[in-house]
Design an enzyme around this catalytic site. Structure first.
Site, PDB file in Angstrom:
ATOM      1  N   SER A   1      11.774   8.638  -4.443  1.00  0.00           N
ATOM      2  CA  SER A   1      10.448   9.535  -4.209  1.00  0.00           C
ATOM      3  C   SER A   1      10.067  11.030  -3.964  1.00  0.00           C
ATOM      4  O   SER A   1      11.280  10.840  -3.697  1.00  0.00           O
ATOM      5  CB  SER A   1      10.286   8.547  -2.974  1.00  0.00           C
ATOM      6  OG  SER A   1       8.830   8.823  -2.106  1.00  0.00           O
TER       7      SER A   1
ATOM      8  N   GLU B   1       9.109  11.231  -1.522  1.00  0.00           N
ATOM      9  CA  GLU B   1       9.544  11.605  -0.737  1.00  0.00           C
ATOM     10  C   GLU B   1      11.049  12.026   0.356  1.00  0.00           C
ATOM     11  O   GLU B   1      11.640  12.410   1.291  1.00  0.00           O
ATOM     12  CB  GLU B   1       9.314  10.226   0.378  1.00  0.00           C
ATOM     13  CG  GLU B   1       7.915  10.253   0.504  1.00  0.00           C
ATOM     14  CD  GLU B   1       6.519  10.807   1.688  1.00  0.00           C
ATOM     15  OE1 GLU B   1       6.926  11.060   2.854  1.00  0.00           O
ATOM     16  OE2 GLU B   1       5.713  11.542   1.035  1.00  0.00           O
TER      17      GLU B   1
ATOM     18  N   TYR C   1      11.547   6.399   6.067  1.00  0.00           N
ATOM     19  CA  TYR C   1      11.992   6.110   3.715  1.00  0.00           C
ATOM     20  C   TYR C   1      12.357   7.329   3.599  1.00  0.00           C
ATOM     21  O   TYR C   1      13.228   6.899   2.097  1.00  0.00           O
ATOM     22  CB  TYR C   1      10.384   5.690   3.736  1.00  0.00           C
ATOM     23  CG  TYR C   1       9.884   5.861   1.930  1.00  0.00           C
ATOM     24  CD1 TYR C   1      10.061   4.621   2.070  1.00  0.00           C
ATOM     25  CD2 TYR C   1       9.035   7.542   1.982  1.00  0.00           C
ATOM     26  CE1 TYR C   1       9.913   3.825   0.124  1.00  0.00           C
ATOM     27  CE2 TYR C   1       9.055   6.724   0.305  1.00  0.00           C
ATOM     28  CZ  TYR C   1       9.490   5.459  -0.296  1.00  0.00           C
ATOM     29  OH  TYR C   1       8.918   5.157  -2.116  1.00  0.00           O
TER      30      TYR C   1
HETATM   31  N1  GDD Z   1      -2.647   5.792   4.648  1.00  0.00           N
HETATM   32  C1  GDD Z   1      -3.225   6.868   5.277  1.00  0.00           C
HETATM   33  N2  GDD Z   1      -4.256   6.584   5.584  1.00  0.00           N
HETATM   34  N3  GDD Z   1      -3.107   7.986   4.436  1.00  0.00           N
HETATM   35  C2  GDD Z   1      -3.706   9.380   5.043  1.00  0.00           C
HETATM   36  C3  GDD Z   1      -5.039   9.079   5.782  1.00  0.00           C
HETATM   37  C4  GDD Z   1      -5.160   8.228   6.244  1.00  0.00           C
HETATM   38  O1  GDD Z   1      -6.089   7.127   6.990  1.00  0.00           O
HETATM   39  N4  GDD Z   1      -5.406  10.685   6.116  1.00  0.00           N
HETATM   40  C5  GDD Z   1      -4.981  11.308   5.136  1.00  0.00           C
HETATM   41  N5  GDD Z   1      -3.867  10.700   4.974  1.00  0.00           N
HETATM   42  C6  GDD Z   1      -2.850  11.942   3.635  1.00  0.00           C
HETATM   43  C7  GDD Z   1      -1.226  11.672   4.462  1.00  0.00           C
HETATM   44  O2  GDD Z   1      -0.953  11.779   5.511  1.00  0.00           O
HETATM   45  C8  GDD Z   1      -0.920  12.176   3.102  1.00  0.00           C
HETATM   46  O3  GDD Z   1      -0.395  13.236   3.279  1.00  0.00           O
HETATM   47  C9  GDD Z   1      -1.681  11.717   2.018  1.00  0.00           C
HETATM   48  O4  GDD Z   1      -2.937  10.989   2.713  1.00  0.00           O
HETATM   49  C10 GDD Z   1      -1.188  10.648   1.651  1.00  0.00           C
HETATM   50  O5  GDD Z   1      -0.319   9.202   2.074  1.00  0.00           O
HETATM   51  P1  GDD Z   1      -0.253   7.717   0.895  1.00  0.00           P
HETATM   52  O6  GDD Z   1      -1.229   7.296   0.399  1.00  0.00           O
HETATM   53  O7  GDD Z   1      -0.109   7.010   2.588  1.00  0.00           O
HETATM   54  O8  GDD Z   1       0.711   8.288   0.834  1.00  0.00           O
HETATM   55  P2  GDD Z   1       2.510   8.773   0.981  1.00  0.00           P
HETATM   56  O9  GDD Z   1       1.910  10.241   0.008  1.00  0.00           O
HETATM   57  O10 GDD Z   1       2.743   8.895   2.263  1.00  0.00           O
HETATM   58  O11 GDD Z   1       3.169   8.505   0.133  1.00  0.00           O
HETATM   59  C11 GDD Z   1       2.942   7.043  -1.003  1.00  0.00           C
HETATM   60  O12 GDD Z   1       3.862   8.075  -1.897  1.00  0.00           O
HETATM   61  C12 GDD Z   1       5.571   8.274  -2.330  1.00  0.00           C
HETATM   62  C13 GDD Z   1       5.339   9.668  -3.296  1.00  0.00           C
HETATM   63  O13 GDD Z   1       4.770   8.202  -4.421  1.00  0.00           O
HETATM   64  C14 GDD Z   1       4.190   5.586  -1.215  1.00  0.00           C
HETATM   65  O14 GDD Z   1       3.543   5.171  -2.267  1.00  0.00           O
HETATM   66  C15 GDD Z   1       5.941   6.215  -1.112  1.00  0.00           C
HETATM   67  O15 GDD Z   1       6.030   4.894  -0.840  1.00  0.00           O
HETATM   68  C16 GDD Z   1       5.840   6.730  -1.644  1.00  0.00           C
HETATM   69  O16 GDD Z   1       7.058   6.939  -2.242  1.00  0.00           O
END
Ligand code: GDD
Length: 337
Positions: A129, A131, A153
């Site tokens: 990922s 991440e 993670y």
């Molecule tokens: N979840 C969430 N909820 N994120 C928010 C929000 C909210 O209300 N508001 C803003 N964000 C921002 C987070 O701070 C982050 O910068 C971005 O939106 C994306 O968050 P997520 O959709 O929760 O995904 P992620 O980037 O943390 O992780 C995902 O992608 C990775 C890379 O492929 C996950 O799928 C991981 O498992 C994966 O490895």
């Protein structure tokens, strides 16, 4: 191609469902490792693969349980194994990340060690990922960029990546990692921001809700479509030699842009409906996570097919359709207001 056999862990998740469809189209016999509770609760836990159930072979077991993995690999020969199962939500408290680390790391070790012992010819894919880059020192990130994970993670994924590399080098196994940047779809879980926005838009369109509460609207991500990304997992395992690849679009968008496009689809202005709550904030990246997938493009001939606006449109349309169907069925059963 017929008769090739693949095992997918995490088959009930977003990527597992798209990968199953893809491999079935290619003529594979597709097996999945699924928790017993999920097998007993099809409607809720297998909803992403419900349309495929008569074509898949599901085995009861868990990646957290070494004997169940060992037994499965001892009884069925596989050509390819895609290890997608993981605790995958990033926004949890670092202090509470012990379970994430121990599950994600030990499951990868269990599978690699069982493959090595029982079927060393089986090709292995590990779901890495973006991440893993965490507080990256430079953008865009590629296969040479140093990992600096800062979530439990991300740390668990770096460990899985290193385990995969080590089995490849020490035991000559065909083991690859994809370093996948964010990839979304209508099948995304509700804890992720894209699904949260798409589903909020549909609730607002149907008058079931007036506003949506999010974290940092200026957070940026490199968002692709999961259906495009599973193809590259397969491509990696078809090469002459195993290797690791970054998979990304190379384009950054903000949460705000996602909101703008999503609300425009129902002719609303996101500013009238989106509230910001610092509870949803995460530490921001000084350097954004944005991938350079040049290696996958040139060596695997891979190209993402869907654009960012296509992705937003598909996710919002899906949620609007889902809400409409729910409303219709509750009206039919006399529960509607
Ligand atoms: N979840 C969430 N909820 N994120 C928010 C929000 C909210 O209300 N508001 C803003 N964000 C921002 C987070 O701070 C982050 O910068 C971005 O939106 C994306 O968050 P997520 O959709 O929760 O995904 P992620 O980037 O943390 O992780 C995902 O992608 C990775 C890379 O492929 C996950 O799928 C991981 O498992 C994966 O490895």
């Amino acid at each position: 191609m017929g008769n090739r056999r693949a095992l997918i862990t995490g088959i009930t998740g977003q990527d597992g469902s798209y990968l199953s469809e893809y491999l079935l189209e290619l003529g594979y016999e597709v097996h999945g490792l699924v928790r017993r509770v999920a097998l007993e609760d099809h409607r809720h836990r297998l909803h992403r693969i419900e349309h495929l159930l008569d074509r898949l072979i599901l085995h009861s077991g868990s990646v957290e349980n070494y004997p169940s993995i060992f037994r499965l690999l001892a009884s069925h020969p596989f050509d390819e194994c895609y290890h997608l199962a993981a605790q995958s939500f990033v926004g949890e408290d670092f202090e509470e990340g012990f379970a994430t680390m121990s599950i994600n790391i030990s499951s990868t070790q269990y599978i690699l060690s069982s493959i090595r012992e029982l079927q060393p010819q089986c090709r292995f894919y590990f779901a890495g990922s973006s991440e893993m880059f965490g507080r990256a020192a430079a953008a865009p990130q590629d296969e040479e960029t140093r990992f600096r994970p800062r979530s439990s993670y991300g740390i668990s994924k770096v460990a899985g990546f290193e385990l995969t590399r080590n089995y490849r080098e020490a035991y000559d196994m065909f083991a690859c990692s994809g370093i996948l940047f964010n990839h979304e779809s209508p099948r995304r879980g509700f804890e992720f921001v894209t699904k949260k926005i798409a589903s909020g838009v549909a609730l607002i369109a149907h008058g079931a809700q007036d506003h949506l509460t999010l974290g940092n609207l200026d957070a940026q991500r490199d968002w692709g479509h999961a259906a495009d990304y599973v193809q590259v997992m397969w491509l990696m395992l078809q090469q002459d030699a195993p290797d690791d690849y970054v998979v990304a679009t190379g384009q950054l968008h903000t949460v705000r842009e996602f909101c703008e496009l999503a609300f425009a689809q129902i002719d609303r202005d996101y500013r009238d409906h989106v509230r910001v709550d610092p509870r949803f904030f995460r530490p921001t990246e000084d350097i954004p996570l944005c991938g350079n997938a040049q290696k996958a493009r040139s060596q695997l001939g891979w190209q993402p097919q869907r654009t960012f606006p296509d992705l937003v449109r598909e996710m919002v349309e899906h949620e609007l359709y889902r809400r409409r169907s729910e409303l219709n069925s509750s009206r039919q059963t006399g529960l509607g207001s």
